[in-house]
Design a protein around this motif. Structure first.
Motif, PDB file in Angstrom:
ATOM      1  N   UNK A  45     -38.494 -63.684 -10.850  1.00 56.13           N
ATOM      2  CA  UNK A  45     -38.273 -64.857 -12.009  1.00 56.13           C
ATOM      3  C   UNK A  45     -38.435 -66.698 -11.533  1.00 56.13           C
ATOM      4  N   UNK A  46     -39.679 -66.433 -11.081  1.00 54.66           N
ATOM      5  CA  UNK A  46     -39.461 -68.055 -10.933  1.00 54.66           C
ATOM      6  C   UNK A  46     -40.632 -68.653 -11.808  1.00 54.66           C
ATOM      7  N   UNK A  65     -37.494 -72.201 -16.881  1.00 59.79           N
ATOM      8  CA  UNK A  65     -38.556 -73.354 -18.086  1.00 59.79           C
ATOM      9  C   UNK A  65     -40.132 -73.258 -17.900  1.00 59.79           C
ATOM     10  N   UNK A  66     -41.231 -73.597 -18.875  1.00 57.23           N
ATOM     11  CA  UNK A  66     -42.396 -73.834 -18.611  1.00 57.23           C
ATOM     12  C   UNK A  66     -42.433 -75.399 -17.833  1.00 57.23           C
ATOM     13  N   UNK A  90     -33.179 -77.408 -12.372  1.00 55.32           N
ATOM     14  CA  UNK A  90     -33.895 -77.025 -11.498  1.00 55.32           C
ATOM     15  C   UNK A  90     -34.657 -78.125 -10.642  1.00 55.32           C
ATOM     16  N   UNK A  91     -34.234 -79.303 -10.123  1.00 55.72           N
ATOM     17  CA  UNK A  91     -35.895 -80.255  -9.772  1.00 55.72           C
ATOM     18  C   UNK A  91     -33.571 -80.617  -9.325  1.00 55.72           C
ATOM     19  N   UNK A 148     -35.653 -69.710 -22.264  1.00 56.43           N
ATOM     20  CA  UNK A 148     -35.670 -70.624 -21.906  1.00 56.43           C
ATOM     21  C   UNK A 148     -36.512 -71.758 -21.777  1.00 56.43           C
ATOM     22  N   UNK A 149     -36.430 -73.401 -22.900  1.00 55.97           N
ATOM     23  CA  UNK A 149     -37.151 -73.885 -23.021  1.00 55.97           C
ATOM     24  C   UNK A 149     -36.730 -74.972 -22.133  1.00 55.97           C
TER      25      UNK A 149
END
Length: 617
Positions: A45-46, A65-66, A90-91, A148-149
């Motif tokens: 799922x990465x 997300x993208x 995520x960051x 997930x936007x």
């Protein structure tokens, strides 16, 4: 021609019973590797931002997300092994969870799965396939997927037309993200604690009764509020016009007859969001992308005065005062004993009834009036009145139940009835609040304004009188001292001018030891017998002549007029004082002459003009 076969056990193949993906050898080897790693990474799922009926995620898998800004997956809060599905940045190395799905029903192990069900709902299942959480879409679409936007919003879409049928932004947790909409029916809800994401006691949203305001509630009771929205800022938040709170908008929803508040930031490198912590404090957190750690840039509860209704009805809070609570002008504590113990919840009561509240009152001259309070956080529950600024006071005065009014640009005329609650004094910003009071309270205020300048004037007069008497006493003491120094004897002087005996007698009388005494005859010769052509000027006490001594030294001779009231004693006092004042910028006194009625001062001659000639031409 050879074929390369890659097996992917996590995805169903379109070929029945087989999970094989077949490639032609003609495809470049690099592209094969890319496809291989895409399938491999989708397992964890990465690189995938979507959940479909054929592509669920299983603990510990996640999707991103993208733009790699947000990640959705399984996690455990601190100090617990319970598992939840949430969304986080995520960051940021320290996991910052901004949304939780199953916040009230945690998984007790790591066997959970998040899937799109056959009816199109998004579900969280336990290892025993029990439904732990559901999106509960009322009209689900069979052909749907969850994505997930980049904004951190998880949406369920109809794959046939791309229409959104559900979104996580409609069901916030404890975080308010950019482009999220908070309203009266969409509220942030705090965690119970830092290790328990279940719904806590605090919530935050937009109250749109008359003028929109952001509220934080503790259960059903207000805990903090932002003050009214004026089209650009919430006027009860100090310094909101500064850069760090820009970007807010209030969006009306005509279909529901309500409104929503949202915010954005123009700095793409700046990440920020609002957190309602488990203590009920609404905070703004932000970080620069490269910094990767959060800082609190604003907090709703910075002082005790920020807590809703700290000082009770008709009480005003000022964090810089001690105690912090005081009654509004014209009001007094309801319970003085509790107030003295700094229990301010009972608030204050009006000291003098308003004229319109007094039965049988006929004195129309003593009308109610208003006292102005500046830089204030206005009370809650303002009524908006559609009148211009010059009519706002009159409108309030005509309504006996109107207790206060204010006019603010962007809002207009606001009025308040009943009890005035949650008033705060700011050091800057805020609004001018006009409190309605009885005529006698206004009269007291006027009397105070009158008494202040009168007191100052009387005090100044008394100080001036005291200073005059002090100066007179000091002058008298100084005169007595000089008398003792000179020990002059009062006697009549001979009217004759130049006699040797007269000169010697006067010299003995004044007993001068250092200042030279000149004979009158010598001065008469030096000035040409006080010739008019040698006159330099004249003043109130006599004439000044230019002269030259026998050794060639030029002098200025000040001959006091015989009509001058200055006696010998005063003259000699002046001589002694002047002779002691020696300075390079002052004309030096060379000596004096006291003979008969003549009293003369001899100065060194300065060739330039008199000072008044330079000053006045």
């Amino acid at each position: 021609m050879h074929r390369i076969v890659i097996y992917n056990p996590s995805r169903r193949s379109s070929e029945q019973g087989m999970g094989l993906i077949i490639f032609n050898r003609a495809i470049p080897f690099l592209e094969v590797l890319i496809l291989f790693f895409s399938c491999f990474l989708s397992k964890f799922g990465i690189a995938v931002d979507t959940i479909t009926s054929t592509q669920p995620i299983t603990d510990p898998e996640s999707i991103i997300s993208s733009n790699n800004g947000f990640q959705l997956g399984f996690f455990s809060p601190i100090n617990t092994t319970n598992r939840y599905v949430g969304i986080w940045y995520s960051s940021i190395p320290l996991r910052t969870v901004v949304w939780v799905a199953n916040r009230d029903r945690p998984l007790t192990d790591s066997s959970g799965t998040m899937i799109i069900s056959d009816d199109g709902n998004l579900l969280i299942l336990s290892g025993q396939k029990k439904i732990i959480w559901s999106s509960n879409v009322s009209n689900p679409i069979v052909n749907s997927s969850a994505q997930l936007l980049d904004s951190g919003n998880l949406v369920i879409r109809d794959d046939s037309d791309g229409r959104t049928i559900w979104e996580s932004f409609q069901y916030p947790s404890d975080s308010f993200l950019q482009r999220m909409k908070l309203g009266s029916d969409v509220k942030m809800k705090s965690w119970k604690s830092s290790s328990d994401p279940s719904v806590g006691t605090f919530s935050a949203g937009l109250n749109c009764l008359t003028i929109p305001e952001i509220y934080v509630w503790n259960g059903s009771h207000p805990y903090w509020r932002s003050g009214p929205w004026n089209g650009q800022i919430f006027i009860g938040v100090p310094y909101m016009n500064s850069m760090y709170l820009n970007g807010f908008t209030v969006i009306p929803d005509d279909n529901k007859g309500t409104a929503y508040v949202s915010f954005t930031t123009g700095n793409v490198s700046l990440m920020e969001y609002y957190l309602l912590n488990h203590d009920g404090n609404l905070m703004q957190k932000e970080t620069i992308e490269w910094k990767r750690e959060w800082e609190v840039s604003w907090s709703a509860l910075e002082t005790d005065c920020d807590v809703y209704g700290k000082c009770g009805p008709f009480g005003s809070c000022n964090s810089k005062d001690s105690p912090i609570c005081s009654c509004l002008r014209g009001f007094e504590p309801n319970n003085i004993e509790e107030w003295n113990r700094e229990n301010f919840t009972g608030g204050c009561a009006r000291r003098t009834p308003l004229q319109c509240e007094r039965n049988g009152s006929s004195n129309l001259d003593q009308k109610d009036g208003f006292l102005k309070l500046t830089t204030m956080k206005v009370p809650e529950l303002a009524d908006w009145v559609s009148v211009p600024e010059n009519e706002c006071e009159k409108q309030c005065l005509m309504n006996c139940s109107c207790a206060a009014y204010a006019y603010y640009q962007g809002i207009g005329c606001m009025s308040w009835s009943g009890k005035l609650v949650d008033i705060q004094k700011f050091s800057s910003d805020g609004a001018d609040l006009y409190i309605r009071v009885a005529y006698s309270e206004i009269d007291k205020k006027r009397n105070m304004k009158f008494l202040t300048p009168v007191s100052v004037i009387i005090g100044s007069i008394i100080m001036a009188i005291c200073a005059y008497f002090a100066w007179t006493w000091m002058a008298k003491q100084k005169g007595m001292t000089k008398k003792r120094l000179f020990k002059l004897e009062k006697q009549s002087l001979s009217p004759e001018y130049s006699t040797e005996t007269s000169f010697e007698d006067n010299m003995n009388q004044v007993k001068l030891e250092e200042l030279p005494l000149f004979k009158f005859e010598k001065l008469a010769i030096a000035t040409g017998n006080f010739d008019e052509n040698n006159k330099l000027g004249q003043g109130g006490f006599g004439l000044v002549y230019k002269g030259k001594l026998h050794d060639g030294q030029e002098i200025a001779v000040k001959r006091l007029s015989r009509s001058s009231k200055q006696g010998l004693e005063e003259f000699m006092n002046e001589v002694v004082v002047i002779s002691k004042l020696q300075h390079r910028n002052l004309v030096r006194l060379l000596g004096c002459c006291v003979e008969g009625d003549e009293k003369i001062l001899i100065y060194e001659y300065m060739p330039n003009k008199s000072l008044d000639a330079f000053l006045f031409g």
